[in-house]
Design a protein around this motif. Structure first.
Motif, PDB file in Angstrom:
ATOM      1  N   MET A   1     -21.748 -20.818 -40.322  1.00 22.23           N
ATOM      2  CA  MET A   1     -22.476 -19.857 -39.508  1.00 22.23           C
ATOM      3  C   MET A   1     -21.672 -18.553 -39.405  1.00 22.23           C
ATOM      4  O   MET A   1     -20.454 -18.591 -39.231  1.00 22.23           O
ATOM      5  N   LEU A   2     -22.389 -17.435 -39.525  1.00 24.43           N
ATOM      6  CA  LEU A   2     -21.714 -16.135 -39.432  1.00 24.43           C
ATOM      7  C   LEU A   2     -21.642 -15.692 -37.967  1.00 24.43           C
ATOM      8  O   LEU A   2     -22.657 -15.675 -37.271  1.00 24.43           O
ATOM      9  N   VAL A   3     -20.426 -15.327 -37.527  1.00 23.50           N
ATOM     10  CA  VAL A   3     -20.261 -14.775 -36.179  1.00 23.50           C
ATOM     11  C   VAL A   3     -19.958 -13.284 -36.329  1.00 23.50           C
ATOM     12  O   VAL A   3     -18.972 -12.903 -36.955  1.00 23.50           O
ATOM     13  N   VAL A   4     -20.844 -12.462 -35.769  1.00 28.02           N
ATOM     14  CA  VAL A   4     -20.690 -11.004 -35.856  1.00 28.02           C
ATOM     15  C   VAL A   4     -20.078 -10.515 -34.540  1.00 28.02           C
ATOM     16  O   VAL A   4     -20.540 -10.897 -33.464  1.00 28.02           O
ATOM     17  N   GLY A   5     -19.049  -9.691 -34.626  1.00 22.95           N
ATOM     18  CA  GLY A   5     -18.457  -9.085 -33.418  1.00 22.95           C
ATOM     19  C   GLY A   5     -19.018  -7.682 -33.246  1.00 22.95           C
ATOM     20  O   GLY A   5     -18.868  -6.847 -34.132  1.00 22.95           O
ATOM     21  N   LEU A   6     -19.686  -7.464 -32.117  1.00 24.94           N
ATOM     22  CA  LEU A   6     -20.290  -6.149 -31.850  1.00 24.94           C
ATOM     23  C   LEU A   6     -19.461  -5.426 -30.793  1.00 24.94           C
ATOM     24  O   LEU A   6     -19.213  -5.962 -29.716  1.00 24.94           O
ATOM     25  N   THR A   7     -19.032  -4.219 -31.117  1.00 26.01           N
ATOM     26  CA  THR A   7     -18.237  -3.461 -30.151  1.00 26.01           C
ATOM     27  C   THR A   7     -18.498  -1.968 -30.300  1.00 26.01           C
ATOM     28  O   THR A   7     -19.381  -1.559 -31.059  1.00 26.01           O
ATOM     29  N   GLY A   8     -17.752  -1.172 -29.570  1.00 25.95           N
ATOM     30  CA  GLY A   8     -17.937   0.282 -29.632  1.00 25.95           C
ATOM     31  C   GLY A   8     -17.135   0.919 -28.525  1.00 25.95           C
ATOM     32  O   GLY A   8     -16.314   0.247 -27.876  1.00 25.95           O
ATOM     33  N   GLY A   9     -17.353   2.180 -28.269  1.00 27.55           N
ATOM     34  CA  GLY A   9     -16.673   2.855 -27.162  1.00 27.55           C
ATOM     35  C   GLY A   9     -17.555   2.785 -25.930  1.00 27.55           C
ATOM     36  O   GLY A   9     -18.704   2.329 -26.000  1.00 27.55           O
ATOM     37  N   ILE A  10     -17.036   3.266 -24.822  1.00 30.65           N
ATOM     38  CA  ILE A  10     -17.818   3.281 -23.584  1.00 30.65           C
ATOM     39  C   ILE A  10     -19.052   4.177 -23.790  1.00 30.65           C
ATOM     40  O   ILE A  10     -18.934   5.272 -24.340  1.00 30.65           O
ATOM     41  N   SER A  11     -20.208   3.635 -23.445  1.00 33.45           N
ATOM     42  CA  SER A  11     -21.513   4.329 -23.535  1.00 33.45           C
ATOM     43  C   SER A  11     -21.897   4.829 -24.932  1.00 33.45           C
ATOM     44  O   SER A  11     -22.688   5.762 -25.065  1.00 33.45           O
ATOM     45  N   THR A  12     -21.360   4.160 -25.974  1.00 35.10           N
ATOM     46  CA  THR A  12     -21.823   4.531 -27.325  1.00 35.10           C
ATOM     47  C   THR A  12     -23.135   3.815 -27.669  1.00 35.10           C
ATOM     48  O   THR A  12     -23.812   4.201 -28.616  1.00 35.10           O
ATOM     49  N   GLY A  13     -23.459   2.760 -26.909  1.00 28.43           N
ATOM     50  CA  GLY A  13     -24.756   2.111 -27.123  1.00 28.43           C
ATOM     51  C   GLY A  13     -24.719   0.635 -27.488  1.00 28.43           C
ATOM     52  O   GLY A  13     -25.706   0.110 -28.017  1.00 28.43           O
ATOM     53  N   LYS A  14     -23.644  -0.080 -27.136  1.00 33.15           N
ATOM     54  CA  LYS A  14     -23.558  -1.517 -27.446  1.00 33.15           C
ATOM     55  C   LYS A  14     -24.691  -2.292 -26.794  1.00 33.15           C
ATOM     56  O   LYS A  14     -25.348  -3.102 -27.443  1.00 33.15           O
ATOM     57  N   SER A  15     -24.892  -2.033 -25.491  1.00 32.86           N
ATOM     58  CA  SER A  15     -25.936  -2.784 -24.773  1.00 32.86           C
ATOM     59  C   SER A  15     -27.311  -2.474 -25.358  1.00 32.86           C
ATOM     60  O   SER A  15     -28.175  -3.364 -25.421  1.00 32.86           O
ATOM     61  N   THR A  16     -27.506  -1.238 -25.771  1.00 31.07           N
ATOM     62  CA  THR A  16     -28.799  -0.858 -26.353  1.00 31.07           C
ATOM     63  C   THR A  16     -29.003  -1.596 -27.687  1.00 31.07           C
ATOM     64  O   THR A  16     -30.088  -2.120 -27.947  1.00 31.07           O
ATOM     65  N   VAL A  17     -27.932  -1.685 -28.486  1.00 28.20           N
ATOM     66  CA  VAL A  17     -28.024  -2.422 -29.758  1.00 28.20           C
ATOM     67  C   VAL A  17     -28.279  -3.904 -29.479  1.00 28.20           C
ATOM     68  O   VAL A  17     -29.125  -4.534 -30.119  1.00 28.20           O
TER      69      VAL A  17
END
Ligand code: ATP
Length: 211
Positions: free
Chosen positions: A1-17
């Motif tokens: 199974m592929l585990v993808v790590g999603l990250t970013g800077g503050i308010s770059t849009g992680k929650s939106t993605v």
């Protein structure tokens, strides 16, 4: 199974993605949600916190007084380390269990939404690092409008974080969220389509196609 790590800077849009990925029925394991779950009443982590910080750290209903805890660790490096030493392992174990749960349900891939994926070193354990990016100007404007903060406050918060350009160095994929929400949604759709294709292609076929 592929585990993808999603990250970013503050308010770059992680929650939106993350929200867009949910509409594609991709399992999301959210580190912020887990960080709240592991310190609920009657958990091991909360017992350890009360042992380290005293019963005063609880509200009358037995839940953690986050404000008080925040003010204690804000100015005390040692206490912050102690708290992280309790909470971080608990969060990691819960994440591992959730990944195992996805695997048992027969999911082909899942996404770990972790704001501090790079800083915490978790990037080493995922199959693919995805960084959500937007330009610094846009990041500042979105942060100010979301939190109702002044330009100075927002800038200070941004400057206290690891620069997004450094995070990108760890990424196999960058989602550029400098445009509209519709543009973001179409990038996410392309990403989902590519991953779905790659996880459903048998490995023996990949070896044959890519010698
Ligand atoms: P944090 O790290 O602080 O939790 P985040 O990286 O999860 O933030 P979001 O909460 O998804 O970021 O987005 C920050 C703000 O920008 C939100 O108010 C969101 O609605 C808005 N936003 C996100 N993407 C876009 C876009 N493409 N166009 C306009 N606004 C956007």
């Amino acid at each position: 199974m592929l585990v993808v790590g999603l990250t970013g800077g503050i308010s770059t849009g992680k929650s939106t993605v993350s929200a867009i990925l949910k509409t594609h029925h991709i399992p999301i394991i959210d580190a912020d949600v887990i960080a709240r779950q592991v310190v609920q009443p009657h958990t091991r982590a909360l017992r350890k916190i009360t042992r380290a910080f005293g019963q005063d750290i609880l509200l009358p209903d037995g839940t953690l007084d986050r404000k008080k805890l925040g003010s204690i660790v804000f100015n005390d490096e040692e206490k912050r380390k102690e708290l992280n030493g309790i909470v971080h392992p608990a969060v990691r174990w819960r994440m591992v269990w959730e990944v195992v749960g996805c695997w048992l349900r027969g999911e082909k891939w899942c996404v770990l939404d972790v704001p501090l994926l790079i800083e915490g070193g978790l990037w080493r354990y995922v199959g693919l690092v995805v960084v959500v990016y937007c330009s610094a100007d846009i990041q500042l404007v979105r942060l100010m409008s979301r939190d109702g903060s002044s330009r100075e406050e927002a800038s200070a918060r941004l400057n206290s974080q690891m620069p997004i350009s450094s995070k990108i160095e760890y990424a196999q994929l960058v989602i550029d969220n400098s445009g509209t929400r519709a543009e973001l949604a179409s990038q996410v759709s392309v990403f989902v389509h590519k991953v779905e294709q790659s996880v459903s292609t048998p490995r023996w076929l990949l070896c044959w196609l890519i010698p």
